[in-house]
Scaffold this motif. Structure first.
Motif, PDB file in Angstrom:
ATOM      1  N   LEU A 135      27.510  19.707   5.234  1.00  0.00           N
ATOM      2  CA  LEU A 135      27.862  19.089   3.939  1.00  0.00           C
ATOM      3  C   LEU A 135      26.718  19.234   2.940  1.00  0.00           C
ATOM      4  N   LEU A 136      25.488  19.046   3.414  1.00  0.00           N
ATOM      5  CA  LEU A 136      24.330  19.225   2.541  1.00  0.00           C
ATOM      6  C   LEU A 136      24.227  20.669   2.051  1.00  0.00           C
ATOM      7  N   ALA A 137      24.528  21.614   2.915  1.00  0.00           N
ATOM      8  CA  ALA A 137      24.475  23.032   2.540  1.00  0.00           C
ATOM      9  C   ALA A 137      25.522  23.368   1.484  1.00  0.00           C
ATOM     10  N   GLN A 138      26.578  22.554   1.413  1.00  0.00           N
ATOM     11  CA  GLN A 138      27.604  22.743   0.397  1.00  0.00           C
ATOM     12  C   GLN A 138      27.216  22.066  -0.921  1.00  0.00           C
ATOM     13  N   GLY A 139      26.029  21.488  -0.971  1.00  0.00           N
ATOM     14  CA  GLY A 139      25.552  20.849  -2.195  1.00  0.00           C
ATOM     15  C   GLY A 139      25.926  19.390  -2.319  1.00  0.00           C
ATOM     16  N   ARG A 140      26.488  18.811  -1.251  1.00  0.00           N
ATOM     17  CA  ARG A 140      26.874  17.398  -1.306  1.00  0.00           C
ATOM     18  C   ARG A 140      25.655  16.525  -1.027  1.00  0.00           C
ATOM     19  N   ARG A 141      25.582  15.384  -1.725  1.00  0.00           N
ATOM     20  CA  ARG A 141      24.436  14.505  -1.560  1.00  0.00           C
ATOM     21  C   ARG A 141      24.825  13.046  -1.308  1.00  0.00           C
TER      22      ARG A 141
ATOM     23  N   ALA B 220      32.031   7.257 -10.223  1.00  0.00           N
ATOM     24  CA  ALA B 220      30.581   7.288 -10.026  1.00  0.00           C
ATOM     25  C   ALA B 220      30.161   6.614  -8.725  1.00  0.00           C
ATOM     26  N   ALA B 221      31.031   5.795  -8.164  1.00  0.00           N
ATOM     27  CA  ALA B 221      30.698   5.063  -6.944  1.00  0.00           C
ATOM     28  C   ALA B 221      31.275   5.712  -5.694  1.00  0.00           C
ATOM     29  N   ARG B 222      31.995   6.812  -5.883  1.00  0.00           N
ATOM     30  CA  ARG B 222      32.584   7.489  -4.726  1.00  0.00           C
ATOM     31  C   ARG B 222      31.577   8.434  -4.068  1.00  0.00           C
ATOM     32  N   PRO B 223      31.690   8.627  -2.754  1.00  0.00           N
ATOM     33  CA  PRO B 223      30.904   9.683  -2.113  1.00  0.00           C
ATOM     34  C   PRO B 223      31.463  11.043  -2.518  1.00  0.00           C
ATOM     35  N   ASP B 224      30.634  12.063  -2.451  1.00  0.00           N
ATOM     36  CA  ASP B 224      31.152  13.408  -2.722  1.00  0.00           C
ATOM     37  C   ASP B 224      31.412  14.172  -1.422  1.00  0.00           C
ATOM     38  N   ALA B 225      31.245  13.482  -0.281  1.00  0.00           N
ATOM     39  CA  ALA B 225      31.560  14.075   1.016  1.00  0.00           C
ATOM     40  C   ALA B 225      31.815  12.966   2.022  1.00  0.00           C
TER      41      ALA B 225
ATOM     42  N   ARG C 132      36.500  24.972   7.634  1.00  0.00           N
ATOM     43  CA  ARG C 132      37.816  25.261   7.040  1.00  0.00           C
ATOM     44  C   ARG C 132      37.789  24.835   5.572  1.00  0.00           C
ATOM     45  N   GLU C 133      38.942  24.841   4.967  1.00  0.00           N
ATOM     46  CA  GLU C 133      39.051  24.658   3.510  1.00  0.00           C
ATOM     47  C   GLU C 133      38.534  23.303   3.035  1.00  0.00           C
ATOM     48  N   SER C 134      38.649  22.255   3.876  1.00  0.00           N
ATOM     49  CA  SER C 134      38.335  20.910   3.402  1.00  0.00           C
ATOM     50  C   SER C 134      36.878  20.691   3.029  1.00  0.00           C
ATOM     51  N   SER C 135      35.976  21.581   3.460  1.00  0.00           N
ATOM     52  CA  SER C 135      34.560  21.371   3.152  1.00  0.00           C
ATOM     53  C   SER C 135      33.937  22.528   2.404  1.00  0.00           C
ATOM     54  N   GLN C 136      34.742  23.498   2.012  1.00  0.00           N
ATOM     55  CA  GLN C 136      34.207  24.654   1.291  1.00  0.00           C
ATOM     56  C   GLN C 136      34.443  24.488  -0.201  1.00  0.00           C
ATOM     57  N   ARG C 137      33.365  24.568  -0.974  1.00  0.00           N
ATOM     58  CA  ARG C 137      33.493  24.393  -2.422  1.00  0.00           C
ATOM     59  C   ARG C 137      33.876  25.705  -3.089  1.00  0.00           C
TER      60      ARG C 137
END
Length: 335
Positions: free
Chosen positions: A173-179, A238-243, A330-335
């Motif tokens: 997830l971090l490699a996909q840019g999620r923080r 703004a309060a939601r996670p991005d992953a 799979r598709e659910s984690s690829q940006r």
């Protein structure tokens, strides 16, 4: 109606009671013609062998007891299938029970298996099972932990490195840019869940800009994933996670379903999602879900292999087989 026993079978076949016993238990000691006469008498009389009595005389049954956490989870059914296939190769059957993550239900199954003098026990424990397994071992019943490494390493185990699995999931997830990552799982008293969280926390802490929110659920089910998913979807953007890293695929599928129903969060555009186990439903979802794969069937097969070695009385030290998890993107984690 009178009970048909070995005596009646022997009389009809014209052989001794001992010969009938040999046909049933040691067929290599009788001729094919004699065996054929005995089997014909058995069929004609409708004789059913008293397997319970035979087990008492032999000291143990030809069955293995298997207790899993959740029979509705395809991971455990896949594990059970692997155990059944391997057991059948040795002429054994598997008696399946599920604890529903309840210690008292787990204990009742272990009591039953002890009463039945099973050949051995495979256990995916709801809590630390040491004292109860000690009692089984004291009565000559070997036990192997499945999907779990016990703190008491005197008991053999077959597991997956869940700490590494959790770290792999968050690392992806971090490699996909999620923080802003949310871990959804529970109860945390389940060792597998806490280990996955441990690995996730380690990976997140290595990235200074990353945060890990822990959202606990009461059970690892689709319904609980859907419930928490709705709550997240209704938050201010703004309060939601991005992953989201879900502790298993059922929870991940529930989260995905909630996002699709609510329609406020797009996966994977606005939020990446990854689960754990790689059950069949993960790859066939409307948005195919990334997952951390466990070799479920192989784990079941290996657990039976380890148990059979222990049951042979070879006296070898406890074995601890640890499989390495595999990232399936799979598709659910690829940006």
């Amino acid at each position: 109606m009178a009970t048909i026993g070995v005596k009646e079978v022997a009389a009809l076949a014209g052989v001794s009671i001992g010969t009938v016993s040999n046909v049933l238990n040691r067929p290599d000691k009788v001729t094919e013609a004699t065996a054929a006469r005995v089997h014909a008498a058995i069929e004609q009389l409708g004789f059913i062998r008293n397997d319970a009595a035979r087990q008492l005389r032999a000291g143990s049954s030809r069955a293995i007891g298997l207790v899993i956490l959740d029979v509705a989870n395809p991971f455990f059914t896949g594990l059970a299938r692997g155990a059944q296939e391997r057991a059948a190769e040795s002429g054994l059957s598997v008696i399946l029970g599920y604890s529903d993550e309840k210690v008292e239900r787990e204990a009742s199954y272990l009591d039953l298996f002890e009463e039945q003098r099973v050949h051995g026990v495979l256990l995916s424990p709801a809590a630390e099972p040491g004292p109860r397994l000690e009692r089984l071992r004291a009565h000559g019943i070997p036990a192997v932990l499945v999907d779990r490494l016990s703190t008491d390493t005197s008991f053999s185990s077959v597991s997956v490195d869940d700490i590494r699995g959790g770290a792999t999931a968050v690392g992806h997830l971090l490699a996909q840019g999620r923080r802003r990552i949310a871990f959804i799982g529970g109860p945390l008293t389940i060792r597998q869940v806490s280990d996955r969280l441990h690995g996730a926390s380690e990976a997140a802490s290595a990235e200074p800009r990353a945060s890990l929110e822990v959202v606990t659920v009461s059970a690892l089910t689709v319904a609980e994933g859907r419930r928490v998913g709705r709550q997240i979807a209704r938050r201010d953007p703004a309060a939601r996670p991005d992953a989201v890293f879900a502790a298993n695929d059922l929870v991940a599928l529930g989260v995905l379903e909630a996002m699709l129903i609510e329609g406020t969060v797009k996966i994977p555009e606005q939020m990446s999602l990854i689960g754990y186990d790689d059950i069949g439903f993960a790859g066939s979802a409307m948005v195919p879900v990334s997952s951390i794969r466990q070799p479920m069937a192989l784990m079941g097969q290996t657990a039976v292999d380890v148990l059979m070695e222990e049951a042979s009385g070879a006296g070898r030290a406890a074995q601890h087989v640890v499989f390495q998890p595999e990232l399936v993107v799979r598709e659910s984690s690829q940006r």
